[in-house]
Design an enzyme around this catalytic site. Structure first.
Site, PDB file in Angstrom:
ATOM      1  N   SER A   1      -1.503   2.033  27.996  1.00 42.62           N
ATOM      2  CA  SER A   1      -1.360   3.485  27.833  1.00 42.62           C
ATOM      3  C   SER A   1      -0.277   4.058  28.752  1.00 42.62           C
ATOM      4  O   SER A   1       0.406   5.020  28.382  1.00 42.62           O
ATOM      5  CB  SER A   1      -2.697   4.195  28.040  1.00 42.62           C
ATOM      6  OG  SER A   1      -3.045   4.234  29.393  1.00 42.62           O
TER       7      SER A   1
ATOM      8  N   MET B   1      -1.545  -7.082  36.181  1.00 43.70           N
ATOM      9  CA  MET B   1      -2.610  -7.481  37.103  1.00 43.70           C
ATOM     10  C   MET B   1      -2.288  -8.753  37.876  1.00 43.70           C
ATOM     11  O   MET B   1      -3.171  -9.591  38.091  1.00 43.70           O
ATOM     12  CB  MET B   1      -3.921  -7.611  36.322  1.00 43.70           C
ATOM     13  CG  MET B   1      -4.402  -6.273  35.772  1.00 43.70           C
ATOM     14  SD  MET B   1      -4.338  -4.958  37.028  1.00 43.70           S
ATOM     15  CE  MET B   1      -5.549  -3.823  36.418  1.00 43.70           C
TER      16      MET B   1
ATOM     17  N   HIS C   1      -1.045   3.084  40.560  1.00 47.05           N
ATOM     18  CA  HIS C   1      -2.366   2.638  40.999  1.00 47.05           C
ATOM     19  C   HIS C   1      -3.361   3.796  40.807  1.00 47.05           C
ATOM     20  O   HIS C   1      -3.050   4.931  41.169  1.00 47.05           O
ATOM     21  CB  HIS C   1      -2.306   2.229  42.473  1.00 47.05           C
ATOM     22  CG  HIS C   1      -3.608   1.686  42.967  1.00 47.05           C
ATOM     23  ND1 HIS C   1      -4.086   0.442  42.578  1.00 47.05           N
ATOM     24  CD2 HIS C   1      -4.542   2.209  43.799  1.00 47.05           C
ATOM     25  CE1 HIS C   1      -5.257   0.242  43.149  1.00 47.05           C
ATOM     26  NE2 HIS C   1      -5.563   1.295  43.883  1.00 47.05           N
TER      27      HIS C   1
ATOM     28  N   ASP D   1       6.103  -3.682  47.260  1.00 46.47           N
ATOM     29  CA  ASP D   1       6.542  -4.630  48.288  1.00 46.47           C
ATOM     30  C   ASP D   1       5.648  -5.866  48.176  1.00 46.47           C
ATOM     31  O   ASP D   1       4.936  -6.023  47.187  1.00 46.47           O
ATOM     32  CB  ASP D   1       6.537  -3.976  49.684  1.00 46.47           C
ATOM     33  CG  ASP D   1       5.141  -3.573  50.130  1.00 46.47           C
ATOM     34  OD1 ASP D   1       4.140  -3.950  49.457  1.00 46.47           O
ATOM     35  OD2 ASP D   1       5.029  -2.882  51.162  1.00 46.47           O
TER      36      ASP D   1
ATOM     37  N   GLY E   1       2.965  -6.659  49.634  1.00 42.10           N
ATOM     38  CA  GLY E   1       1.521  -6.457  49.798  1.00 42.10           C
ATOM     39  C   GLY E   1       0.847  -6.035  48.495  1.00 42.10           C
ATOM     40  O   GLY E   1       1.485  -5.902  47.449  1.00 42.10           O
TER      41      GLY E   1
ATOM     42  N   ASP F   1      -0.539  -3.096  46.707  1.00 45.01           N
ATOM     43  CA  ASP F   1      -0.556  -1.627  46.671  1.00 45.01           C
ATOM     44  C   ASP F   1      -0.202  -1.009  48.031  1.00 45.01           C
ATOM     45  O   ASP F   1      -0.833  -0.029  48.459  1.00 45.01           O
ATOM     46  CB  ASP F   1      -1.936  -1.112  46.201  1.00 45.01           C
ATOM     47  CG  ASP F   1      -2.348  -1.696  44.865  1.00 45.01           C
ATOM     48  OD1 ASP F   1      -1.478  -1.831  43.989  1.00 45.01           O
ATOM     49  OD2 ASP F   1      -3.531  -2.030  44.695  1.00 45.01           O
TER      50      ASP F   1
ATOM     51  N   GLU G   1      -2.103   9.889  35.498  1.00 42.47           N
ATOM     52  CA  GLU G   1      -1.179   8.748  35.533  1.00 42.47           C
ATOM     53  C   GLU G   1      -0.074   8.941  34.499  1.00 42.47           C
ATOM     54  O   GLU G   1       1.101   8.691  34.761  1.00 42.47           O
ATOM     55  CB  GLU G   1      -1.920   7.434  35.236  1.00 42.47           C
ATOM     56  CG  GLU G   1      -2.928   7.037  36.290  1.00 42.47           C
ATOM     57  CD  GLU G   1      -3.541   5.663  36.006  1.00 42.47           C
ATOM     58  OE1 GLU G   1      -2.812   4.739  35.606  1.00 42.47           O
ATOM     59  OE2 GLU G   1      -4.765   5.515  36.184  1.00 42.47           O
TER      60      GLU G   1
END
Ligand code: GAR
Length: 208
Positions: free
Chosen positions: A16, A95, A114, A146, A148, A150, A179
């Protein structure tokens, strides 16, 4: 007219957010164009969305390890993007942790969305985490990617209330509406060259 910014969207699921970006790109004044959708499985709903918009979809096998991507798949994705003149990569429900050639090649040129107000509730099931914690407000965050999970510099956040009667589904739906507004806005800012990363902060220049 200035040349539009070429975008690649990476997705694993329903798509979406990809659709919201594709819709924004239909506007002739929008400064970006989606050159390719990359999925880690042909089964991803996003692949069907790409078909309906006439956007090329490339499936890349990322390896069996959940949440991770093999070095070869990262190289393949970087090549797919480079071949199509992609300037900006947008993760939209992708994911897997991005690393390797794609991360190196697109540092400062890769965004993620996120479903929480970072730095709270990083990782999986963010809406469920927020509800379980009992926060009164949640929302969504668009940030640079980056190494990491989130953790990159934040571009845009949008806030929604958490209601007493909320379920994970109702809260997720409310966040998702935001979003779909936040991501096209962030891509526009990037494409217009209005974002500057200054340490952890992202400074946004006024539009003309
Ligand atoms: C969205 O809510 C997105 O924020 C989330 O997955 C959903 C994908 O939906 N992403 C993450 O949780 C990443 N950590 P979509 O496929 O309909 O865009």
């Amino acid at each position: 007219m200035k040349e539009k910014t070429g975008v690649a969207v990476l997705a694993s699921g329903r798509g979406s957010n990809f659709e919201a970006l594709a819709r924004a790109c239909l506007d002739s004044d929008y400064p970006a164009v989606i050159r390719v959708l990359i999925v880690d499985s042909r089964e991803a709903g996003a692949a069907a969305v790409a078909d309906s918009f006439g956007i090329e979809c490339v499936a890349v096998d990322c390896g069996a390890k959940k949440g991770s991507m093999s070095p070869e798949s990262s190289e393949r994705m970087a090549d797919v993007c480079a071949d199509r003149g992609v300037a900006l990569v947008c993760l939209a429900g992708f994911m897997r942790i991005v690393k390797g050639a794609l991360m190196t090649g697109y540092r400062g040129r890769m965004l993620n969305i996120h479903p929480a107000l970072l730095p709270g509730f990083r990782g999986l099931h963010a809406q469920e985490q927020a509800l379980a914690y009992g926060v009164r407000y949640s929302g969504c965050t668009v940030h640079f990617v980056d190494e990491g999970v989130d953790t990159g510099p934040i571009v845009i956040q949008r806030v929604v209330p958490v209601l007493d009667e909320d379920t994970v589904e109702s809260l997720s739906d409310r966040i998702l509406q935001e979003e779909h507004r936040a991501y096209p806005e962030a891509v526009r800012l990037w494409a217009e060259g209005r974002l500057r990363i200054d340490g952890r902060r992202v400074l946004i220049r006024e539009g003309e």
